[in-house]
Design an enzyme around this catalytic site. Structure first.
Site, PDB file in Angstrom:
ATOM      1  CB  SER A 275     -17.082  39.668 104.387  1.00  0.00           C
ATOM      2  OG  SER A 275     -17.243  38.556 105.237  1.00  0.00           O
ATOM      3  CG  HIS A 276     -15.687  39.803 108.698  1.00  0.00           C
ATOM      4  ND1 HIS A 276     -15.374  39.134 107.530  1.00  0.00           N
ATOM      5  CD2 HIS A 276     -14.505  40.047 109.311  1.00  0.00           C
ATOM      6  CE1 HIS A 276     -14.063  38.977 107.465  1.00  0.00           C
ATOM      7  NE2 HIS A 276     -13.522  39.527 108.517  1.00  0.00           N
TER       8      HIS A 276
ATOM      9  CG  ASP B 193     -20.908  37.708 108.002  1.00  0.00           C
ATOM     10  OD1 ASP B 193     -21.986  37.180 107.702  1.00  0.00           O
ATOM     11  OD2 ASP B 193     -19.896  37.652 107.265  1.00  0.00           O
TER      12      ASP B 193
ATOM     13  CG  ASP C 238     -21.557  38.303 103.502  1.00  0.00           C
ATOM     14  OD1 ASP C 238     -21.062  38.306 104.650  1.00  0.00           O
ATOM     15  OD2 ASP C 238     -21.101  37.601 102.583  1.00  0.00           O
TER      16      ASP C 238
ATOM     17  CG  ASP D 121     -20.421  34.625 104.450  1.00  0.00           C
ATOM     18  OD1 ASP D 121     -20.371  35.426 105.407  1.00  0.00           O
ATOM     19  OD2 ASP D 121     -19.595  34.626 103.509  1.00  0.00           O
ATOM     20  NE  ARG D 122     -16.646  35.891 107.361  1.00  0.00           N
ATOM     21  CZ  ARG D 122     -15.340  35.624 107.288  1.00  0.00           C
ATOM     22  NH1 ARG D 122     -14.718  35.112 108.325  1.00  0.00           N
ATOM     23  NH2 ARG D 122     -14.668  35.881 106.180  1.00  0.00           N
TER      24      ARG D 122
ATOM     25  CE  LYS E 268     -17.390  32.541 104.944  1.00  0.00           C
ATOM     26  NZ  LYS E 268     -16.558  32.502 103.739  1.00  0.00           N
TER      27      LYS E 268
END
Length: 567
Positions: A122-123, A293, A295, A297-298, A394
């Site tokens: 992720s982030h 981010d 991947d 999604d954010r 998301k």
């Protein structure tokens, strides 16, 4: 297919005790652990594959993607070799191993795959000294529910062997089909390398009015935008969707080459880490800015002069303007979902629209049941994630296109839209304070003692005076969630203190990396009067923070002078 069949090997192994997915079927650890510990990655991949019932696994199709971070190529090769050995019939993989998390969800749903494996942390930072992760999404395209995560963990604790085809080699750069003949398999194993953007882009075309967005970005009153992919997976998506498809100038997009270490930066779209974008927006040249981010999604939204839109406000504003999106005009709006720590700004919009709000624990997997059952059209979290029932993840780029659609329809700037929303619904001042890298034992005792304090009956009605402010405790609890679809109960999801003026303090323990722990402290205060809408959030919330620090003693008990990150 050439030559003799590729052998399928069974390799003896021993279990690791620390492979419990943190939630949503995801295991996130330091990269060195995956790279250096013998069989660490194969053990977890085998546990994931074995969690799929044998009759569902044999011959099925799965999707594999990554955010391009360090160790992704090696890990992708291992996933392919093990999928083949475990009877998976076909893998869909993004070119060069690249697929955003929303794109994986999209493809799973489009082709009705059995699930997908996403290689991402992720982030979190990448590179040899960063973090790596493996995430399992199930057949609805969403993160694995807790029952699946628990099954993966139980398998990981007793694993004795894994199956692999170590001689199987694929070319991730070549689009198209590759087939392999395996020993003792009646049908060839197939790998399809696909363009990482195309299928997802086709879905976006059915949701938005691309002509309206293109006119906004290219017309006589062109909106100048600045989009930062932060050297994560979103570079190809930003270029193909916003630049090639919607006409934004190529120099609108920055940091669009995916790098294994994200350029040495922290791929987290917030004011702490997306400083390149923030400084560019402060110059006043651009009217709209966004960052994603690693991947995809954010996301973060900025207006001209660096005007920051908090994730909770973004969610509420999107909810109030869904009529700007053709998809929702056609499908209607059935309900909203938000994680418990997310501000209650969404609730005020829902009340005005007469639709229900579902308050869930943190973690996108809790929204999937709501959307699958038709209860929820839009959902979001304070951690910079928003999405709808078009997927079960998301979706950062979707949220950016929603914002551009709203700007095109209302012909207002980002700041004007936000201020109009505050004038109509009031402003929810909100901050999150992260105390990261703490000893798990220390955080356990802090949360245990805090729970004993705030859930004691005598705590209700207590008053806290800070300067001229007096806060009276109206309600406290240890949040638990009963899923309205299947009745599943999830307990101990954070401690809530709700005051008589609707202000909130929330304490939540997070341990997604599995090595160190994080305590997150959330503060929220509501201001109806428009004359009070121009204050700094931390100034408004400072009395609540003082109360939180007093009752938790977090600084004294951790030796910290303050939080690691404030968002």
């Amino acid at each position: 297919m050439e030559g003799s069949p590729i052998p399928v090997l069974t390799v003896p192994t021993a279990p690791y005790e620390d492979q419990r997915p943190a939630g949503g079927g995801g295991l996130r650890r330091p990269t060195g652990l995956f790279e250096g510990q013998r069989n660490y990655l194969p053990n977890f991949i085998q546990s994931v594959l074995s969690s799929i019932d044998l009759r569902d696994r044999q011959g099925c199709t799965m999707v594999v993607g990554s955010d391009g971070r360090y160790f992704s190529r090696t890990a992708t090769e291992i996933v392919v070799q093990m999928a083949a050995a475990n009877g998976i019939g076909r893998l869909i993989i993004g070119q060069n191993g690249i697929l955003s998390t929303p794109a994986v969800s999209c493809i799973i749903r489009k082709i009705k795959a059995a699930g997908g494996i996403i290689l991402t942390a992720s982030h979190c930072p990448g590179g040899p000294g960063g973090e790596f992760g493996v995430k399992f999404n199930v057949a609805n395209g969403g993160p694995a529910p807790d029952v699946v995560s628990d099954k993966i963990y139980q398998i990981s604790k007793t694993i004795e062997e894994y199956a692999i085809c170590p001689d199987l080699r694929i070319d991730l750069s070549r689009l198209g089909r590759q087939e392999f003949d395996l020993e003792n398999k009646f049908k060839p194993f197939r790998v399809e390398i696909v363009d990482p953007v195309d299928i997802y882009l086709n879905l976006l075309r059915t949701i938005f009015d691309f002509n309206a967005i293109k006119s906004l970005l290219t017309g006589p009153s062109q909106l100048k935008i600045r989009i930062d992919a932060m050297h994560g997976v979103m570079g190809p998506y930003v270029r193909k969707v916003l630049c090639d498809e919607l006409g934004a100038p190529a120099n609108s997009a920055i940091n669009c080459v995916p790098l294994e270490d994200f350029g040495g930066q922290h791929p987290d779209p917030n004011l702490t880490y997306a400083t390149t974008l923030l400084e560019a927006m402060k110059g006043g040249e651009y009217g709209f800015g966004a960052a994603f981010d690693a991947d995809g999604d954010r996301y973060m939204i900025l207006g001209q002069n660096g005007f920051f839109v908090s994730p909770s406000d973004s969610l509420a504003i999107i909810a109030a303007n869904l009529s700007c999106i053709p998809y929702f005009r056609q499908m209607g709006v059935r309900g909203f979902g938000r994680s418990m720590p997310t501000s209650t700004a969404l609730d005020r919009v829902a009340k005005s629209m007469k639709v229900p709000v579902y308050e869930t624990p943190a973690g996108w997997r809790f929204f999937s049941n709501l959307m699958d059952s038709g209860r929820c059209s839009l959902c979001g979290e304070e951690s910079f994630g928003t999405g709808s029932d078009h997927l079960r993840e998301k979706d950062g780029l979707w949220a950016v296109l929603v914002w551009l659609s709203i700007i095109a329809a209302r012909k207002q700037s980002v700041e004007e839209i936000v201020r109009d929303h505050w004038a109509k619904f009031g402003r929810h001042y909100y901050c999150r304070f992260d105390y990261e890298g703490l000893e798990p034992k220390t955080t356990y005792y802090i949360m245990r003692d805090l729970e004993a304090l705030v859930t004691d009956k005598s705590f209700i009605g207590q008053q806290f005076a800070v300067g001229s402010h007096v806060y009276s405790v109206a309600k406290t609890d240890s949040f638990e969630y009963v899923d309205p679809v299947d009745g599943t109960v999830t307990k101990k999801q954070g401690l809530r203190i709700i005051f008589s003026d609707a202000s909130r303090l929330i304490f939540r323990l997070s341990s997604s990396s599995g090595v160190r722990a994080t305590i997150r402290l959330y503060a929220e205060s509501y201001e109806r009067d428009p004359s009070g809408h121009d204050q700094e959030p931390q100034a408004v919330l400072s009395p609540l923070i003082a109360i939180a620090l007093k009752i938790s003693q977090i600084h004294e008990r951790t030796g910290r002078r303050g939080p690691t990150v404030i968002t």
